[in-house]
Motif scaffolding. Structure first.
Motif, PDB file in Angstrom:
ATOM      1  N   SER A 201       8.240  26.521 -12.933  1.00 25.75           N
ATOM      2  CA  SER A 201       9.470  26.460 -13.731  1.00 25.75           C
ATOM      3  C   SER A 201      10.402  27.585 -13.298  1.00 25.75           C
ATOM      4  N   VAL A 202      11.706  27.308 -13.344  1.00 28.64           N
ATOM      5  CA  VAL A 202      12.689  28.330 -13.025  1.00 28.64           C
ATOM      6  C   VAL A 202      13.853  28.243 -14.005  1.00 28.64           C
ATOM      7  N   LYS A 203      14.547  29.365 -14.139  1.00 28.04           N
ATOM      8  CA  LYS A 203      15.853  29.381 -14.813  1.00 28.04           C
ATOM      9  C   LYS A 203      16.868  29.719 -13.748  1.00 28.04           C
ATOM     10  N   GLU A 204      17.733  28.764 -13.434  1.00 27.74           N
ATOM     11  CA  GLU A 204      18.717  28.902 -12.367  1.00 27.74           C
ATOM     12  C   GLU A 204      20.068  29.302 -12.938  1.00 27.74           C
ATOM     13  N   MET A 205      20.707  30.292 -12.296  1.00 30.69           N
ATOM     14  CA  MET A 205      22.052  30.679 -12.659  1.00 30.69           C
ATOM     15  C   MET A 205      23.043  29.807 -11.888  1.00 30.69           C
ATOM     16  N   GLY A 206      24.005  29.233 -12.597  1.00 30.96           N
ATOM     17  CA  GLY A 206      25.042  28.442 -11.957  1.00 30.96           C
ATOM     18  C   GLY A 206      26.410  28.910 -12.422  1.00 30.96           C
ATOM     19  N   PHE A 207      27.330  29.115 -11.512  1.00 36.01           N
ATOM     20  CA  PHE A 207      28.643  29.626 -11.887  1.00 36.01           C
ATOM     21  C   PHE A 207      29.468  28.546 -12.586  1.00 36.01           C
ATOM     22  N   ASP A 208      30.047  28.938 -13.717  1.00 39.32           N
ATOM     23  CA  ASP A 208      30.954  28.079 -14.477  1.00 39.32           C
ATOM     24  C   ASP A 208      30.303  26.720 -14.755  1.00 39.32           C
ATOM     25  N   ARG A 209      30.876  25.622 -14.197  1.00 35.49           N
ATOM     26  CA  ARG A 209      30.313  24.291 -14.408  1.00 35.49           C
ATOM     27  C   ARG A 209      29.300  23.905 -13.319  1.00 35.49           C
ATOM     28  N   PHE A 210      28.861  24.873 -12.547  1.00 37.58           N
ATOM     29  CA  PHE A 210      27.800  24.692 -11.549  1.00 37.58           C
ATOM     30  C   PHE A 210      28.182  23.625 -10.522  1.00 37.58           C
ATOM     31  N   CYS A 211      29.483  23.550 -10.220  1.00 37.36           N
ATOM     32  CA  CYS A 211      29.981  22.525  -9.287  1.00 37.36           C
ATOM     33  C   CYS A 211      29.459  21.163  -9.738  1.00 37.36           C
ATOM     34  N   ARG A 212      28.859  20.411  -8.848  1.00 36.40           N
ATOM     35  CA  ARG A 212      28.266  19.132  -9.248  1.00 36.40           C
ATOM     36  C   ARG A 212      26.750  19.158  -9.122  1.00 36.40           C
ATOM     37  N   PHE A 213      26.179  20.365  -9.162  1.00 33.26           N
ATOM     38  CA  PHE A 213      24.732  20.476  -8.993  1.00 33.26           C
ATOM     39  C   PHE A 213      23.940  19.794 -10.116  1.00 33.26           C
ATOM     40  N   PRO A 214      24.408  19.807 -11.385  1.00 35.17           N
ATOM     41  CA  PRO A 214      23.675  19.060 -12.404  1.00 35.17           C
ATOM     42  C   PRO A 214      23.525  17.577 -12.076  1.00 35.17           C
ATOM     43  N   VAL A 237      32.464  32.962 -14.106  1.00 33.05           N
ATOM     44  CA  VAL A 237      32.940  33.775 -12.991  1.00 33.05           C
ATOM     45  C   VAL A 237      34.414  33.494 -12.729  1.00 33.05           C
ATOM     46  N   GLY A 238      34.724  32.243 -12.426  1.00 35.68           N
ATOM     47  CA  GLY A 238      36.107  31.897 -12.134  1.00 35.68           C
ATOM     48  C   GLY A 238      36.891  31.437 -13.341  1.00 35.68           C
ATOM     49  N   HIS A 239      36.176  31.131 -14.437  1.00 30.64           N
ATOM     50  CA  HIS A 239      36.810  30.582 -15.631  1.00 30.64           C
ATOM     51  C   HIS A 239      36.154  31.183 -16.875  1.00 30.64           C
ATOM     52  N   PRO A 240      36.828  31.138 -18.025  1.00 31.21           N
ATOM     53  CA  PRO A 240      36.212  31.614 -19.266  1.00 31.21           C
ATOM     54  C   PRO A 240      34.989  30.771 -19.626  1.00 31.21           C
ATOM     55  N   MET A 241      34.130  31.327 -20.461  1.00 31.22           N
ATOM     56  CA  MET A 241      32.948  30.603 -20.912  1.00 31.22           C
ATOM     57  C   MET A 241      33.351  29.244 -21.484  1.00 31.22           C
ATOM     58  N   ASP A 242      32.651  28.206 -21.075  1.00 27.78           N
ATOM     59  CA  ASP A 242      32.998  26.834 -21.420  1.00 27.78           C
ATOM     60  C   ASP A 242      31.929  26.255 -22.350  1.00 27.78           C
ATOM     61  N   LEU A 243      32.148  26.354 -23.654  1.00 30.57           N
ATOM     62  CA  LEU A 243      31.176  25.846 -24.619  1.00 30.57           C
ATOM     63  C   LEU A 243      31.069  24.326 -24.580  1.00 30.57           C
ATOM     64  N   GLU A 244      32.160  23.647 -24.256  1.00 32.72           N
ATOM     65  CA  GLU A 244      32.106  22.192 -24.199  1.00 32.72           C
ATOM     66  C   GLU A 244      31.180  21.724 -23.077  1.00 32.72           C
ATOM     67  N   PHE A 245      31.195  22.463 -21.969  1.00 31.15           N
ATOM     68  CA  PHE A 245      30.263  22.147 -20.881  1.00 31.15           C
ATOM     69  C   PHE A 245      28.827  22.303 -21.359  1.00 31.15           C
ATOM     70  N   GLY A 246      28.547  23.387 -22.072  1.00 31.62           N
ATOM     71  CA  GLY A 246      27.196  23.612 -22.579  1.00 31.62           C
ATOM     72  C   GLY A 246      26.748  22.500 -23.513  1.00 31.62           C
ATOM     73  N   LYS A 247      27.624  22.076 -24.399  1.00 33.57           N
ATOM     74  CA  LYS A 247      27.275  20.991 -25.326  1.00 33.57           C
ATOM     75  C   LYS A 247      26.969  19.700 -24.565  1.00 33.57           C
ATOM     76  N   GLU A 248      27.808  19.432 -23.559  1.00 22.86           N
ATOM     77  CA  GLU A 248      27.596  18.230 -22.740  1.00 22.86           C
ATOM     78  C   GLU A 248      26.256  18.300 -22.021  1.00 22.86           C
ATOM     79  N   MET A 249      25.945  19.460 -21.426  1.00 24.24           N
ATOM     80  CA  MET A 249      24.694  19.603 -20.682  1.00 24.24           C
ATOM     81  C   MET A 249      23.481  19.572 -21.621  1.00 24.24           C
ATOM     82  N   ARG A 250      23.599  20.168 -22.791  1.00 24.45           N
ATOM     83  CA  ARG A 250      22.488  20.164 -23.742  1.00 24.45           C
ATOM     84  C   ARG A 250      22.155  18.747 -24.170  1.00 24.45           C
ATOM     85  N   ASP A 251      23.182  17.934 -24.416  1.00 18.34           N
ATOM     86  CA  ASP A 251      22.954  16.550 -24.817  1.00 18.34           C
ATOM     87  C   ASP A 251      22.456  15.693 -23.660  1.00 18.34           C
ATOM     88  N   ARG A 252      22.941  16.010 -22.472  1.00 14.73           N
ATOM     89  CA  ARG A 252      22.636  15.178 -21.303  1.00 14.73           C
ATOM     90  C   ARG A 252      21.223  15.385 -20.784  1.00 14.73           C
TER      91      ARG A 252
END
Length: 517
Positions: A201-214, A237-252
């Motif tokens: 198992s790993v915890k990977e750091m991804g900048f902002d919206r992690f490009c299209r890696f998800p 890094v390049g943008h403010p913290m994006d809570l909407e992205f987190g919600k989308e990823m948590r649900d997805r």
């Protein structure tokens, strides 16, 4: 659950991480889960005609390891494009890059990696400007410690060789991650490498919206091709913290292999460069930190993430930075016992105040330590740096994992890969023995852990940090069969010889994903 085991591991050294003492016994696996774990031989009733029984002797059988701080993207950048490791001159490096450029689409940047900065000293942009014109070219040195760029690349990506670090070249990452012909096989090689080191198992750091890696992770999970459980975080890094992205990823991502793990952010930097934030000034510099840190924004982001149920991880190296991170976490939601509702973490914790570690334990904040960090230093150089910057008296609080454990701080382990590459026996040598690579006198032996404590941090501690301890992290019947097998008895091996051990076998979800047997 199946009646018969598919695989049985029989060993004289089984460490479950649910108990600090290893024992001689068996681990039975079926349908991706642990069918039975116990002392003595595996019961005959669990062994059928198709059961594979592995007699492992004194090899250590333990839960799979979790690395809770990795940068696959940083690792991949160091392997992208032309291999320049054989170049003995700047002209030869340019030639290799030009040969590579002729094989890829003309609208893609020219990337390269691996030139030796001890042998090559590229100056300015002219040679690459002449070779590639308006086509961006970035050639990374070994370890991505610096790079050689043309003017077109500087204009497009907005960094220079003097600012060649991941947080600066975030604009380049989409061009690397979008190259599927490179990134898909490279990620598969990465998983294989991690599995060969017992990491499941790993915890990977991804900048902002992690490009299209998800998207790639989702594709591989659906195809059943993941051999590594990936929990990823968003680092602004390049943008403010994006809570909407987190919600989308948590649900997805709710599956067994891919999860969204929250948000990560840097605070201070290296003490060696006067950038670690201290409580008291450096010895020969009138400062407690030579770099600006926006603590108000960090606090606002942490509280906003906390309010939405996300965990937050803050990277802190100096005792002043650690204290300020704890100040922030104390303003987050807490249970009636004063412990954090969400499992916020502090990464690195190079130099800490014991009083803050006690506070950290009371809060229940997770420590994400780097137990292999001594492997990239030498005793004389490190002690000279500590003496110069803060003095050896203050230096006795360096890498104080003993106080963390004694204060009830949940411990987990990371590598900051590619800074370090996972090697759990090596981590025992350093974090249990206190040794620098050359051996000799241990450094701050009063701050070291036991073998059982360190293995627990790599296993159960990592699972706890990733919110997966109910199904991972210990060898207990019913849990998922993520298992690592070391080549010898890590408990009986003298600590100064721990580095001789390797990983002989790794199972993920009950499947053998690495074997050196």
């Amino acid at each position: 659950m199946a009646d018969f085991a598919e695989i049985v591991l029989q060993s004289d050294c089984i460490f479950t991480a649910a108990s600090p003492q290893p024992f001689a016994g068996h681990v039975a696996v079926a349908e991706g889960r642990l069918l039975a774990v116990g002392e003595g031989p595996c019961p005959d009733a669990l062994i059928g005609g198709g059961t594979q029984v592995l007699e492992l002797g004194r090899r250590t059988v333990c839960p799979g390891f979790s690395d809770v701080h990795c940068f696959f993207t940083g690792y991949a950048v160091g392997l992208a494009g032309a291999d320049l490791s054989t170049a003995v001159s700047c002209e030869e490096a340019v030639g290799l890059a030009k040969a590579h450029a002729s094989l890829i689409p003309a609208d893609r940047p020219v990337l390269g990696h691996g030139w030796d900065s001890a042998k090559l000293s590229p100056q300015g942009t002219q040679a690459l400007d002449d070779a590639f014109g308006d086509r961006p070219a970035v050639l990374f040195a070994q370890g991505c410690e610096t790079c050689w760029m043309n003017r077109a690349a500087m204009d497009r990506y907005q960094f220079t060789p003097e600012t060649c670090w991941p947080e600066s070249y975030w604009r380049l990452l989409p061009d690397v991650l979008d190259d599927r012909a490179f990134i898909v096989p490279e990620f598969k090689r990465y998983m294989k490498m991690m599995n060969s080191r017992g990491v499941t198992s790993v915890k990977e750091m991804g900048f902002d919206r992690f490009c299209r890696f998800p998207d790639l992770l989702e594709e591989l999970e659906r195809a059943g091709e993941l051999t590594l459980r990936v929990n990823f975080m968003s680092q602004s890094v390049g943008h403010p913290m994006d809570l909407e992205f987190g919600k989308e990823m948590r649900d997805r991502f709710q599956g067994d292999f891919v999860r969204f793990s929250g948000y990560n952010q840097m605070t201070d930097g290296s003490i060696s460069q006067l950038c670690g934030e201290l409580k008291e000034p450096y010895r020969y510099a009138d400062t407690t930190c030579a770099q600006p840190i926006d603590w108000e924004q960090l606090a606002a982001d942490a509280r906003a993430a906390d309010a939405e149920g996300f965990r937050f991880s803050l990277h802190a190296q100096g005792d002043g930075a650690v204290a300020k991170v704890l100040d922030i976490y104390e303003t987050c939601r807490r249970n009636g016992d004063g412990r954090l509702v969400n499992r916020h973490a502090i990464t690195d914790l190079e130099f800490t105040d014991p009083a803050d570690l006690e506070r950290m334990g009371r809060l229940g904040a997770v420590a994400e330590v780097y137990p292999q960090i001594q492997s990239i230093a030498d005793r004389a150089g490190k002690l000279a740096m500590i003496e110069e910057k803060i003095g050896l008296d203050r230096g006795r609080y360096y890498w104080n994992r003993r106080k963390m454990a004694d204060s009830g701080v949940p411990l987990s382990c990371g590598t900051d890969l590619p800074l370090l590459i996972d090697d759990i026996p090596q981590s025992v040598y350093h974090a249990v023995g206190g040794y620098f690579p050359e051996g000799g006198q241990p450094f701050n032996p009063q701050n070291t852990l036991t073998v059982a404590e360190l293995l627990t941090a790599w296993t159960l501690g990592g699972a706890y940090d990733l919110l997966r301890e109910e199904e991972l992290g210990t060898l207990e019947a019913g849990k998922k069969a993520d298992i690592a097998v070391l080549s010898g008895d890590i408990f009986a091996t003298p600590v100064e010889r721990a580095r001789e051990l390797t990983v002989d076998l790794t199972l993920v979800d009950g499947r053998i994903v690495h074997s050196a047997l």
